[in-house]
Design an enzyme around this catalytic site. Structure first.
Site, PDB file in Angstrom:
ATOM      1  CG  HIS A   1      -0.004  61.424 -27.105  1.00  0.00           C
ATOM      2  ND1 HIS A   1      -0.311  62.016 -25.902  1.00  0.00           N
ATOM      3  CD2 HIS A   1       0.997  62.159 -27.633  1.00  0.00           C
ATOM      4  CE1 HIS A   1       0.466  63.061 -25.703  1.00  0.00           C
ATOM      5  NE2 HIS A   1       1.268  63.171 -26.759  1.00  0.00           N
TER       6      HIS A   1
ATOM      7  CB  CYS B   1      -5.033  61.209 -24.589  1.00  0.00           C
ATOM      8  SG  CYS B   1      -3.620  61.177 -25.719  1.00  0.00           S
TER       9      CYS B   1
ATOM     10  CD  GLU C   1      -3.170  57.861 -24.308  1.00  0.00           C
ATOM     11  OE1 GLU C   1      -2.199  57.872 -25.102  1.00  0.00           O
ATOM     12  OE2 GLU C   1      -3.118  58.370 -23.181  1.00  0.00           O
TER      13      GLU C   1
END
Length: 146
Positions: A47, A80, A49
């Site tokens: 992801h 995250c 993040e």
């Protein structure tokens, strides 16, 4: 947030869901930038993040990102949000809420959970319309390809 949106656009161009993230230090200096790479890397943890937090830790030479702010185009998911707590970032600023997976207010709020040893300040809505539009267009294009 504009830099996070640019990262999101790059992710979409590479076939990934358009989510982007950047980390800035206490002085406002950009220390990391990333877009989603789940499809490209075939990694469920890639992801935006997560990638930005990892990059920031390498750049700063510490996993403790106290004083740093994470800007992300959409509300962080549980993984995250947990990474934000564990990395000790000071603040998370995101664009659009994610009612299906968001864990900073939509489904729960991990950043402010009193049972954890660190809490993260947060703010929502920064350039939310632009972040939402990127996602809407991406998924409309995906549906059109089927």
């Amino acid at each position: 947030m504009r830099q996070a949106l640019a990262q999101a656009a790059e992710a979409a161009a590479g076939g990934d869901v358009p989510i982007g993230a950047v980390v800035v230090d206490a002085t406002g200096r950009l220390v990391a930038a990333a877009g989603n790479r789940r499809e490209r890397d075939q990694d469920p943890t890639a992801h935006a993040e997560m990638l930005a937090l990892r990059q920031a830790a390498r750049q700063l030479g510490s996993w403790r990102l106290a004083g740093c702010t994470l800007y992300v185009t959409i509300e962080p998911c549980p993984m995250c949000a947990a990474a934000c707590v564990l990395s000790r970032v000071s603040q998370v600023v995101f664009g659009a809420f994610d009612p299906k997976l968001g864990f900073v207010g939509s489904l729960a709020n991990l950043l402010e959970d009193p049972r954890l040893n660190h809490r993260v300040a947060w703010r929502a809505g920064l350039l939310a319309e632009e972040a939402s539009a990127l996602l809407t267009q991406f998924f409309a294009n995906q549906r059109g390809r089927r």
